[in-house]
Design an enzyme around this catalytic site. Structure first.
Site, short mmCIF file in Angstrom:
data_model
loop_
_atom_site.label_atom_id
_atom_site.label_comp_id
_atom_site.label_asym_id
_atom_site.label_seq_id
_atom_site.Cartn_x
_atom_site.Cartn_y
_atom_site.Cartn_z
N TYR A 1 0.84 -1.21 0.00
CA TYR A 1 0.00 0.00 0.00
C TYR A 1 0.87 1.26 0.00
O TYR A 1 0.62 2.20 -0.78
CB TYR A 1 -0.90 -0.05 1.23
N LYS B 1 1.06 4.20 -2.88
CA LYS B 1 0.72 5.60 -2.62
C LYS B 1 1.93 6.52 -2.83
O LYS B 1 1.77 7.65 -3.31
CB LYS B 1 0.16 5.75 -1.20
P1 NAP Z 1 -13.54 2.33 0.86
O1 NAP Z 1 -14.55 2.84 1.83
O2 NAP Z 1 -13.04 0.93 1.02
O3 NAP Z 1 -14.13 2.53 -0.63
C1 NAP Z 1 -13.33 2.17 -1.70
C2 NAP Z 1 -14.05 2.52 -3.00
O4 NAP Z 1 -13.17 2.16 -4.07
C3 NAP Z 1 -15.32 1.73 -3.20
O5 NAP Z 1 -16.29 2.55 -3.82
C4 NAP Z 1 -14.92 0.60 -4.14
O6 NAP Z 1 -15.93 0.16 -5.02
C5 NAP Z 1 -13.84 1.28 -4.95
N1 NAP Z 1 -12.89 0.32 -5.51
C6 NAP Z 1 -12.06 -0.51 -4.85
N2 NAP Z 1 -11.37 -1.25 -5.71
C7 NAP Z 1 -11.78 -0.88 -6.94
C8 NAP Z 1 -11.45 -1.31 -8.25
N3 NAP Z 1 -10.54 -2.26 -8.46
N4 NAP Z 1 -12.08 -0.70 -9.28
C9 NAP Z 1 -13.01 0.26 -9.08
N5 NAP Z 1 -13.36 0.70 -7.87
C10 NAP Z 1 -12.76 0.12 -6.82
O7 NAP Z 1 -12.23 3.24 0.87
P2 NAP Z 1 -12.02 4.76 1.34
O8 NAP Z 1 -11.58 4.73 2.77
O9 NAP Z 1 -13.13 5.61 0.92
O10 NAP Z 1 -10.70 5.10 0.49
C11 NAP Z 1 -10.75 5.82 -0.73
C12 NAP Z 1 -9.33 6.16 -1.14
O11 NAP Z 1 -8.71 6.93 -0.09
C13 NAP Z 1 -8.43 4.96 -1.35
O12 NAP Z 1 -7.56 5.20 -2.42
C14 NAP Z 1 -7.65 4.87 -0.07
O13 NAP Z 1 -6.41 4.24 -0.24
C15 NAP Z 1 -7.49 6.35 0.27
N6 NAP Z 1 -7.22 6.59 1.68
C16 NAP Z 1 -8.12 6.23 2.64
C17 NAP Z 1 -7.81 6.49 3.97
C18 NAP Z 1 -8.73 6.13 5.09
O14 NAP Z 1 -8.32 6.30 6.26
N7 NAP Z 1 -9.94 5.69 4.83
C19 NAP Z 1 -6.58 7.08 4.31
C20 NAP Z 1 -5.70 7.42 3.30
C21 NAP Z 1 -6.03 7.17 1.98
P3 NAP Z 1 -17.30 -0.58 -4.56
O15 NAP Z 1 -18.02 0.37 -3.64
O16 NAP Z 1 -18.03 -0.76 -5.83
O17 NAP Z 1 -16.87 -1.81 -3.87
#
Ligand code: NAP
Length: 247
Positions: free
Chosen positions: A155, A159
């Protein structure tokens, strides 16, 4: 009048969490939204929420780790709605494991979704961006890409790679007035982080000066700023939104 009136935004991972919050905030600011998500169900649900806010929306179910599917989706987006003003590469996954136990499959799944997915989709829209001489690309990275984390070599690499990608493409696109920036969220309360153990969250909270976890809306605010007219002179930057964890 919203700050994104008349804009068409493509948001990946729009089905839940941070991507959904960005899609809805952009819609509130006047943009029409292409909601890209892995599942038909979630992309449709958020597209319906956008429509309920009075904006146009398209639901696109595509796995961003599949280049052929991404290229086909990009081609159809360039036909209908016909242009892209803002691209948010947000889709991301985790497959945590210590390096000693990490399988190649876990490595590839994370790199192919988080990093290659952003590359393939951005490339698919490059000609259109360069031709229209305007556009905003926002890549959702992570503080883990800046500081690393035990158990997340895949990861963190994805990133950190996304940050290098952001800075390089920012240089390539700048002569045409297109900006490319990254947001590095800290710990945001979404499905992705809901699986973490409570003891770990308690320890983590001690490292956050603002003493709380972030919300998806905090990232949506940063993305709205970077997509809007106020950020016209900002490119190649990483905006950290983490309650002060990384300074
Ligand atoms: P999440 O709640 O797990 O949601 C992930 C979203 O990405 C979902 O809509 C999922 O689709 C979609 N997705 C996953 N794999 C995919 C693929 N192969 N093709 C198309 N869509 C895909 O994640 P989140 O926390 O909102 O995170 C969003 C972004 O922020 C990510 O890049 C993550 O690394 C980054 N981020 C998150 C955090 C955190 O603390 N949450 C911190 C730093 C960075 P479905 O809904 O259709 O399953």
């Amino acid at each position: 009048m919203g700050s994104l009136d008349q804009q068409i935004a493509v948001v990946t991972g729009a089905g839940r969490g941070i991507g959904r919050a960005i899609a809805l905030r952009f819609a509130d600011e006047g943009a029409d939204i292409v909601c890209v998500s892995r599942t038909e169900e979630n992309s449709r649900k958020v597209a319906d929420e956008v429509t309920a806010r009075g904006r146009r929306a398209w639901a696109v179910a595509v796995d961003v780790s599949n280049p052929a599917a991404v290229n086909a989706a990009a081609e159809s987006i360039l036909k209908e709605p016909g242009r892209v003003d803002i691209l948010v590469n947000n889709a991301g996954v985790t497959r945590d494991n210590l390096l000693m136990r990490m399988s190649e499959e876990e490595w590839d799944a994370v790199i192919n979704t988080n990093l290659r997915g952003a590359f393939v989709l951005t490339k698919a829209f490059t000609r259109a961006f360069l031709k229209q001489r305007s556009g905003r690309v926002i890549n959702i990275a992570s503080v883990i890409g800046l500081m690393g984390n035990a158990g997340q070599a895949n990861y963190a690499a994805s990133k950190a790679g996304l940050i290098g990608f952001t800075k390089s493409v920012a240089r390539e696109f700048a002569p045409r007035g297109i900006t490319v920036n990254a947001i590095a969220p800290g710990f945001i309360e979404t499905d992705m982080t809901s699986v973490l153990k409570d003891e770990w969250k308690t320890e983590l909270l001690k490292k956050i000066p603002l003493n709380s976890f972030g919300q998806a809306e905090d990232i949506a605010s940063a993305a709205t700023f970077l997509a809007g007219p106020g950020a016209r002179y900002i490119t190649g930057q990483v905006l950290t939104v983490d309650g002060g964890m990384v300074m």
